[in-house]
Design a protein around this motif. Structure first.
Motif, mmCIF file in Angstrom:
data_model
loop_
_atom_site.group_PDB
_atom_site.id
_atom_site.type_symbol
_atom_site.label_atom_id
_atom_site.label_comp_id
_atom_site.label_asym_id
_atom_site.label_seq_id
_atom_site.Cartn_x
_atom_site.Cartn_y
_atom_site.Cartn_z
ATOM 1 N N ALA A 166 0.831 -1.211 0.010
ATOM 2 C CA ALA A 166 0.213 0.037 0.061
ATOM 3 C C ALA A 166 0.842 1.313 -0.012
ATOM 4 O O ALA A 166 0.734 2.395 -0.432
ATOM 5 C CB ALA A 166 -0.879 -0.013 1.141
ATOM 6 N N ALA A 167 2.122 1.249 0.759
ATOM 7 C CA ALA A 167 2.829 2.353 0.859
ATOM 8 C C ALA A 167 3.797 2.592 -0.271
ATOM 9 O O ALA A 167 3.926 3.746 -0.734
ATOM 10 C CB ALA A 167 3.683 2.292 1.937
ATOM 11 N N PHE A 168 4.327 1.485 -1.117
ATOM 12 C CA PHE A 168 5.266 1.594 -2.099
ATOM 13 C C PHE A 168 4.857 0.908 -3.401
ATOM 14 O O PHE A 168 5.661 1.064 -4.205
ATOM 15 C CB PHE A 168 6.662 0.978 -1.578
ATOM 16 C CG PHE A 168 7.203 1.447 -0.319
ATOM 17 C CD1 PHE A 168 8.100 2.395 -0.632
ATOM 18 C CD2 PHE A 168 7.101 1.024 1.023
ATOM 19 C CE1 PHE A 168 8.570 2.990 0.607
ATOM 20 C CE2 PHE A 168 7.609 1.403 2.168
ATOM 21 C CZ PHE A 168 8.472 2.555 1.897
ATOM 22 N N GLY A 169 3.650 0.522 -3.405
ATOM 23 C CA GLY A 169 3.075 -0.088 -4.590
ATOM 24 C C GLY A 169 3.381 -1.479 -4.711
ATOM 25 O O GLY A 169 4.374 -2.095 -4.497
ATOM 26 N N ALA A 170 2.408 -2.185 -5.166
ATOM 27 C CA ALA A 170 2.514 -3.613 -5.181
ATOM 28 C C ALA A 170 3.488 -4.340 -6.169
ATOM 29 O O ALA A 170 4.016 -5.215 -5.773
ATOM 30 C CB ALA A 170 1.075 -4.204 -5.651
ATOM 31 N N ASP A 171 3.848 -3.447 -7.151
ATOM 32 C CA ASP A 171 4.821 -3.970 -8.212
ATOM 33 C C ASP A 171 6.312 -3.528 -7.437
ATOM 34 O O ASP A 171 7.173 -4.299 -7.844
ATOM 35 C CB ASP A 171 4.774 -3.130 -9.380
ATOM 36 C CG ASP A 171 3.570 -3.413 -10.258
ATOM 37 O OD1 ASP A 171 2.915 -4.575 -9.990
ATOM 38 O OD2 ASP A 171 3.173 -2.699 -11.122
ATOM 39 N N LEU B 250 12.904 0.685 -4.490
ATOM 40 C CA LEU B 250 12.428 2.005 -4.450
ATOM 41 C C LEU B 250 12.980 2.677 -6.035
ATOM 42 O O LEU B 250 13.973 3.030 -6.172
ATOM 43 C CB LEU B 250 13.291 2.934 -3.667
ATOM 44 C CG LEU B 250 12.894 2.186 -1.945
ATOM 45 C CD1 LEU B 250 13.917 2.851 -1.023
ATOM 46 C CD2 LEU B 250 11.654 2.504 -1.715
ATOM 47 N N PRO B 251 12.145 2.758 -6.962
ATOM 48 C CA PRO B 251 12.183 3.059 -8.157
ATOM 49 C C PRO B 251 12.730 4.556 -8.327
ATOM 50 O O PRO B 251 13.606 4.975 -9.390
ATOM 51 C CB PRO B 251 10.825 3.029 -8.972
ATOM 52 C CG PRO B 251 10.012 2.252 -8.028
ATOM 53 C CD PRO B 251 10.565 2.223 -6.913
#
Length: 142
Positions: A15-20, A36-37
């Motif tokens: 939820a915080a960093f994106g499921a991908d 962390l993209p």
């Protein structure tokens, strides 16, 4: 007993960093990888135990260091000014690897863990910048 199960932590971090950008590490019990993209796909690993949440990222493989004694001294001098993170040496895939790591209580909140992940990432990038003069090349893991 740990506040978090690996599955609960994965859900919260997704939820915080994106499921991908969040996944369980299949080869490690109770461990999660967050990518962390916005920081060059920096990978942060979270290991869940009943006593702590261990958060880490590789900094540089030891074979990339020109003078390990000088590098170790530089790490020791950098460590006290690196808030909420520590520098260490471990073995990853059979290779000595310097890491940046931190620990949290297993009762840490999702907000506290997110802060630790962001702080650890920033500290890893700051550390590798400060330690570049000791490397054989400008390429580092962080």
């Amino acid at each position: 007993m740990s506040r978090w199960t690996t599955q609960e932590l994965c859900t919260s971090l997704s939820a915080a960093f994106g499921a991908d950008n969040v996944e369980e590490i299949p080869s490690a019990d109770e461990a999660i990888q967050v990518v962390l993209p916005d920081l060059g796909d920096l990978g942060i690993t979270i290991a869940v135990t009943d006593r702590q949440l261990f958060v880490s990222t590789p900094l540089v493989e030891a074979e990339q260091v020109r003078d390990r004694a000088a590098f170790n001294e530089a790490c020791m001098r950098l460590n006290p000014i690196n808030p909420l993170s520590n520098l260490g040496l471990t073995t990853i895939n059979g290779r000595d690897t310097y890491i940046v790591f931190g620990e949290l209580s297993p009762d840490a909140t999702a907000d506290q863990l997110e802060l630790e992940i962001h702080t650890l990432a920033d500290n890893a990038l700051d550390a590798i910048e400060a330690l570049k003069p000791y490397l054989t090349s400008s390429e580092a893991t962080a």
